[in-house]
Structure formats: C-alpha cells, structure tokens
Design a protein around this motif. Structure first.
Motif, PDB file in Angstrom:
ATOM      1  N   ASN A  92       3.072  24.856  55.622  1.00  0.00           N
ATOM      2  CA  ASN A  92       2.477  24.024  54.726  1.00  0.00           C
ATOM      3  C   ASN A  92       0.738  24.764  54.965  1.00  0.00           C
ATOM      4  OD1 ASN A  92       4.308  23.758  53.273  1.00  0.00           O
ATOM      5  ND2 ASN A  92       5.153  21.692  54.535  1.00  0.00           N
ATOM      6  N   LYS A  93       0.245  25.247  55.790  1.00  0.00           N
ATOM      7  CA  LYS A  93      -1.309  25.782  56.505  1.00  0.00           C
ATOM      8  C   LYS A  93      -0.893  27.162  55.722  1.00  0.00           C
ATOM      9  CE  LYS A  93      -4.956  25.531  59.729  1.00  0.00           C
ATOM     10  NZ  LYS A  93      -4.287  25.665  60.989  1.00  0.00           N
ATOM     11  N   LYS A  94      -2.477  27.250  55.029  1.00  0.00           N
ATOM     12  CA  LYS A  94      -2.683  28.320  54.177  1.00  0.00           C
ATOM     13  C   LYS A  94      -3.626  29.225  55.835  1.00  0.00           C
ATOM     14  CE  LYS A  94      -6.906  29.175  51.570  1.00  0.00           C
ATOM     15  NZ  LYS A  94      -8.036  29.126  50.504  1.00  0.00           N
ATOM     16  N   VAL A  95      -3.333  30.042  55.837  1.00  0.00           N
ATOM     17  CA  VAL A  95      -3.249  30.577  57.182  1.00  0.00           C
ATOM     18  C   VAL A  95      -4.475  32.068  56.956  1.00  0.00           C
ATOM     19  CG1 VAL A  95      -2.064  29.971  58.805  1.00  0.00           C
ATOM     20  CG2 VAL A  95      -0.889  32.149  57.864  1.00  0.00           C
TER      21      VAL A  95
ATOM     22  N   PHE B 152      -7.516  40.908  54.499  1.00  0.00           N
ATOM     23  CA  PHE B 152      -6.804  39.816  55.382  1.00  0.00           C
ATOM     24  C   PHE B 152      -8.089  39.327  55.615  1.00  0.00           C
ATOM     25  CE2 PHE B 152      -5.886  37.759  59.524  1.00  0.00           C
ATOM     26  CZ  PHE B 152      -4.850  37.716  59.184  1.00  0.00           C
ATOM     27  N   THR B 153      -7.771  37.846  55.729  1.00  0.00           N
ATOM     28  CA  THR B 153      -9.430  37.137  55.810  1.00  0.00           C
ATOM     29  C   THR B 153      -8.652  35.805  56.639  1.00  0.00           C
ATOM     30  OG1 THR B 153     -10.520  37.932  53.928  1.00  0.00           O
ATOM     31  CG2 THR B 153     -11.460  35.430  55.366  1.00  0.00           C
TER      32      THR B 153
ATOM     33  N   ASP C 181      -4.484  38.162  43.811  1.00  0.00           N
ATOM     34  CA  ASP C 181      -4.831  37.257  44.935  1.00  0.00           C
ATOM     35  C   ASP C 181      -3.898  37.362  45.300  1.00  0.00           C
ATOM     36  OD1 ASP C 181      -7.123  38.057  43.332  1.00  0.00           O
ATOM     37  OD2 ASP C 181      -7.799  36.573  42.468  1.00  0.00           O
ATOM     38  N   TYR C 182      -4.491  36.757  46.969  1.00  0.00           N
ATOM     39  CA  TYR C 182      -2.803  35.920  47.006  1.00  0.00           C
ATOM     40  C   TYR C 182      -3.465  34.992  49.071  1.00  0.00           C
ATOM     41  CZ  TYR C 182      -3.137  38.630  51.795  1.00  0.00           C
ATOM     42  OH  TYR C 182      -3.605  38.633  52.848  1.00  0.00           O
ATOM     43  N   GLU C 183      -2.249  33.410  48.607  1.00  0.00           N
ATOM     44  CA  GLU C 183      -2.740  32.797  49.793  1.00  0.00           C
ATOM     45  C   GLU C 183      -1.178  33.330  50.608  1.00  0.00           C
ATOM     46  OE1 GLU C 183      -3.752  29.847  47.652  1.00  0.00           O
ATOM     47  OE2 GLU C 183      -6.121  30.325  47.689  1.00  0.00           O
TER      48      GLU C 183
END
Length: 172
Positions: A140-143, A168-169, A133-135
């Motif tokens: 500093n904002k999850k895109v 990609f979500t 899993d990745y983020e």
C-alpha cells in the motif's frame, strides 16, 4: 446520372468507413481488456493469467531509470561497492521479463498493485502501441512510477504483449 454515381460511391465508402470504425472500436475494446487484465493479475498475483497476456513468458521488459532516480542509484551502488569491496556500475536501464516480474510481485508477502491511467492506444488492427502512466505500490505504499509503453500484436488467440518499456522514478 453523374449524381447517381456520386451517391453510390458515397454510400459504398461511407459503409466502409463505418465498418472500419466499428472494427477499430472492437480492437480498442479488446486491447483495453488486456490492460485491465494485466492490472488485475498483478493485484491477484495470478501468474498464469499474467503470463497468458504475453506472446512469450520471456518477453522483454526494459526499465529506464529517470535522472532523479539515477542519482540515488549511483549512491546505492557506491555504498554496496564500498561495503562489499565490489566494483558494480550503476546502469541507466535493466532488462527483465514478464516471468521474472510476476514472480517478484507474487513473492511479495503484502499487496502489490500497478495503477494505470491516461491510456493512449494506436492500432491498425494488427499491431498496437499502448502508452500510459503508472504507479506501482507495494504494501500500500507507492514505490515507483513513470510511463509505460507496450507493443502488442494480434494473434489467433487475441491481443498479446510483445514487449514493454517503462520509465522508473523512485524516491528511495
């Protein structure tokens, strides 16, 4: 005599299993080091280190848009088509390369980071499939986030990434 032969066979195969387990353990450790370096080189915007992890700087990377994000993508493309009198089509996937990805990340003025979790590795010591899993964060904002699969091969220089496929979500 039969017992002695059985014991000898057992000892021989037990040693082989231990050797294979140790080799596999070493390979898993080496693969995990590649993943950690992958993560760190994005944070450090270190193009040379990032590209050294790949068999080829043009190694294919395929992004596949989730159904939820596809709705947003279609709307964005429709807006561009209307505004600029274009005829673009929103696709479900795109292709990029390791070289293009690190260039894009490195050119971002703020911090970038790919946070990796739930790593699963399958290997026979020659090839490996790494799933996690990745983020992805920019400034500093999850895109975007999803799951990623790397195909790796063992080379004379160690483990190298041959290709990457990722979902990609995004809510943007």
């Amino acid at each position: 005599m039969k017992h002695l032969i059985f014991i000898m066979i057992f000892v021989i195969f037990s040693g082989t299993c231990d050797a294979n387990e140790n080799q596999n353990s070493n390979e898993l450790t080496n693969i995990k080091e590649v993943i950690a370096t992958f993560e760190q080189s994005i944070i450090n915007k270190d193009k040379d280190t990032f590209l050294s992890l790949f068999i080829d700087p043009e190694a294919p990377m395929y992004g596949i848009v989730s159904p939820k994000t596809m709705v947003l993508r279609r709307a964005g493309v429709a807006e561009i088509n209307k505004r600029d009198n274009k005829n673009f089509v929103a696709t479900r996937y795109w292709t990029t390369s390791a070289k293009k990805l690190i260039a894009m990340s490195s050119n971002n003025k703020g911090p970038v980071e790919e946070r990796i979790s739930n790593v699963k590795i399958q290997t026979d010591g020659n090839i490996a499939s790494v799933f996690f899993d990745y983020e992805f964060y920019k400034n500093n904002k999850k895109v975007h986030w999803g799951q990623e699969n790397m195909q790796m091969i063992q080379t004379n220089q160690g483990w190298k990434i041959a290709s990457v496929v990722y979902s990609f979500t995004s809510e943007q």
